[in-house]
Design an enzyme around this catalytic site. Structure first.
Site, PDB file in Angstrom:
ATOM      1  N   ARG A 201       0.854  -1.232  -0.201  1.00 14.01           N
ATOM      2  CA  ARG A 201      -0.011   0.079   0.055  1.00 14.01           C
ATOM      3  C   ARG A 201       0.970   1.331   0.033  1.00 14.01           C
ATOM      4  O   ARG A 201       1.902   1.481   0.486  1.00 14.01           O
ATOM      5  CB  ARG A 201      -0.961   0.076   1.111  1.00 14.01           C
ATOM      6  CG  ARG A 201      -1.897  -0.983   1.356  1.00 14.01           C
ATOM      7  CD  ARG A 201      -2.679  -0.904   2.525  1.00 14.01           C
ATOM      8  NE  ARG A 201      -3.661  -2.158   2.590  1.00 14.01           N
ATOM      9  CZ  ARG A 201      -3.511  -3.362   3.141  1.00 14.01           C
ATOM     10  NH1 ARG A 201      -2.321  -3.451   3.775  1.00 14.01           N
ATOM     11  NH2 ARG A 201      -4.369  -4.274   3.111  1.00 14.01           N
TER      12      ARG A 201
ATOM     13  N   LYS B  49      -2.129  -2.806  14.359  1.00 18.71           N
ATOM     14  CA  LYS B  49      -3.464  -3.585  15.085  1.00 18.71           C
ATOM     15  C   LYS B  49      -2.949  -4.711  15.696  1.00 18.71           C
ATOM     16  O   LYS B  49      -3.179  -4.896  16.905  1.00 18.71           O
ATOM     17  CB  LYS B  49      -4.492  -3.919  14.029  1.00 18.71           C
ATOM     18  CG  LYS B  49      -5.185  -2.246  13.689  1.00 18.71           C
ATOM     19  CD  LYS B  49      -6.430  -2.810  12.740  1.00 18.71           C
ATOM     20  CE  LYS B  49      -6.864  -1.712  12.080  1.00 18.71           C
ATOM     21  NZ  LYS B  49      -7.897  -2.269  11.118  1.00 18.71           N
TER      22      LYS B  49
ATOM     23  N   HIS C 172      -3.803   3.791  -5.020  1.00 20.47           N
ATOM     24  CA  HIS C 172      -3.766   2.210  -4.853  1.00 20.47           C
ATOM     25  C   HIS C 172      -3.618   1.488  -6.088  1.00 20.47           C
ATOM     26  O   HIS C 172      -3.721   0.361  -6.188  1.00 20.47           O
ATOM     27  CB  HIS C 172      -5.192   2.174  -4.387  1.00 20.47           C
ATOM     28  CG  HIS C 172      -5.400   1.479  -3.184  1.00 20.47           C
ATOM     29  ND1 HIS C 172      -4.493   1.393  -1.834  1.00 20.47           N
ATOM     30  CD2 HIS C 172      -6.285   0.186  -2.848  1.00 20.47           C
ATOM     31  CE1 HIS C 172      -4.882   0.389  -1.277  1.00 20.47           C
ATOM     32  NE2 HIS C 172      -5.812  -0.093  -1.507  1.00 20.47           N
TER      33      HIS C 172
ATOM     34  N   ARG D   8      -0.930  -1.018  -6.181  1.00 13.16           N
ATOM     35  CA  ARG D   8      -1.066  -2.265  -5.581  1.00 13.16           C
ATOM     36  C   ARG D   8      -2.167  -3.230  -6.374  1.00 13.16           C
ATOM     37  O   ARG D   8      -1.952  -4.475  -6.473  1.00 13.16           O
ATOM     38  CB  ARG D   8      -1.694  -2.098  -4.124  1.00 13.16           C
ATOM     39  CG  ARG D   8      -2.131  -3.265  -3.410  1.00 13.16           C
ATOM     40  CD  ARG D   8      -2.401  -2.834  -2.077  1.00 13.16           C
ATOM     41  NE  ARG D   8      -3.181  -3.742  -1.284  1.00 13.16           N
ATOM     42  CZ  ARG D   8      -2.625  -4.768  -0.256  1.00 13.16           C
ATOM     43  NH1 ARG D   8      -1.278  -4.841  -0.025  1.00 13.16           N
ATOM     44  NH2 ARG D   8      -3.167  -5.572   0.248  1.00 13.16           N
TER      45      ARG D   8
ATOM     46  N   HIS E  75      -6.419 -10.462   2.358  1.00 17.42           N
ATOM     47  CA  HIS E  75      -7.869 -10.489   2.004  1.00 17.42           C
ATOM     48  C   HIS E  75      -8.594 -11.743   2.570  1.00 17.42           C
ATOM     49  O   HIS E  75      -8.078 -12.740   2.824  1.00 17.42           O
ATOM     50  CB  HIS E  75      -8.153 -10.448   0.613  1.00 17.42           C
ATOM     51  CG  HIS E  75      -7.772  -9.029  -0.042  1.00 17.42           C
ATOM     52  ND1 HIS E  75      -7.816  -9.166  -1.242  1.00 17.42           N
ATOM     53  CD2 HIS E  75      -7.623  -7.870   0.338  1.00 17.42           C
ATOM     54  CE1 HIS E  75      -7.303  -7.627  -1.576  1.00 17.42           C
ATOM     55  NE2 HIS E  75      -7.161  -7.181  -0.610  1.00 17.42           N
TER      56      HIS E  75
ATOM     57  N   TYR F 147     -11.077  -6.867  -6.235  1.00 24.81           N
ATOM     58  CA  TYR F 147     -10.216  -5.934  -5.864  1.00 24.81           C
ATOM     59  C   TYR F 147      -9.376  -5.503  -7.064  1.00 24.81           C
ATOM     60  O   TYR F 147      -8.938  -4.380  -7.305  1.00 24.81           O
ATOM     61  CB  TYR F 147      -9.433  -6.320  -4.748  1.00 24.81           C
ATOM     62  CG  TYR F 147      -8.273  -5.315  -4.311  1.00 24.81           C
ATOM     63  CD1 TYR F 147      -8.462  -4.257  -3.425  1.00 24.81           C
ATOM     64  CD2 TYR F 147      -6.902  -5.630  -4.493  1.00 24.81           C
ATOM     65  CE1 TYR F 147      -7.560  -3.259  -3.164  1.00 24.81           C
ATOM     66  CE2 TYR F 147      -6.134  -4.635  -4.001  1.00 24.81           C
ATOM     67  CZ  TYR F 147      -6.463  -3.349  -3.450  1.00 24.81           C
ATOM     68  OH  TYR F 147      -5.398  -2.412  -3.101  1.00 24.81           O
TER      69      TYR F 147
END
Length: 182
Positions: free
Chosen positions: A42, A66, A130, A133, A156, A165
């Site tokens: 990204r 995260k 984007h 990617r 994903h 995507y």
């Protein structure tokens, strides 16, 4: 009418034209395009990279904020050669994509503007940050036809998410099946 989403660059000739335009504009911009196309990272992961993240490495290792999990992104032989050339004269703590004004990494909006300008000149539509990617994913899928591996690379939740995507439409799937026979 809803705005059209960013799409991959499907034509190799358009990718080559963008490479040429970006290289004429700035080697930094050209290298950003190359690294994005060849890693599937990204833009938010590319821009803050420093030289020590890539110099003499076979992988870029990113730690997810995260979860704290590390994820490896392989660097192919050709991109490693570009890295060696691009980073000559740079220190390990230099940003790969510094602003000429601040020395800090260029911002996302600056990356968008430079990619969009080259895309417009090359005749590519629906290009954004984007796109790098998505273009990686689209051409990876076209070459290897391995949605499962691409799903893992992109982290994903399903293959259908990955195919949507990267812009693999039902029509393209139908065409592929039309030529398939046992």
């Amino acid at each position: 009418m809803t705005p059209r989403t960013v799409e991959p660059i499907r034509k190799l000739a358009t990718i080559e034209k963008m490479k040429q335009l970006l290289k004429e504009q700035s080697y930094r911009d050209y290298f950003l395009f190359l690294l994005g196309l060849n890693t599937g990272l990204r833009i938010g992961d590319l821009l803050p990279l420093k030289v020590h993240h890539v110099r003499s490495k076979k992988y870029i290792i990113l730690v997810e904020e995260k979860t704290g999990k590390a994820k490896r992104f392989p660097l192919n032989r050709e991109i490693r050669e570009h890295i060696a050339t691009y980073t000559i004269g740079m220190t390990d703590d230099d940003y790969l994509f510094p602003s000429s004004m601040t020395g800090e990494p260029i911002q996302r909006d600056r990356a968008y503007k430079l990619l969009k300008k080259a895309a417009n000149e090359a005749g590519a539509e629906f290009v954004g940050t984007h796109t790098l990617r998505k273009t990686f994913g689209y051409h990876f899928y076209k070459k290897y036809k391995d949605a499962s591996m691409l799903q893992k690379i992109f982290n994903h939740s399903s293959q259908s998410v990955t195919l949507r995507y990267i812009g693999i439409s039902q029509e393209e799937i139908d065409d592929a099946i039309d030529d398939f026979s046992l």
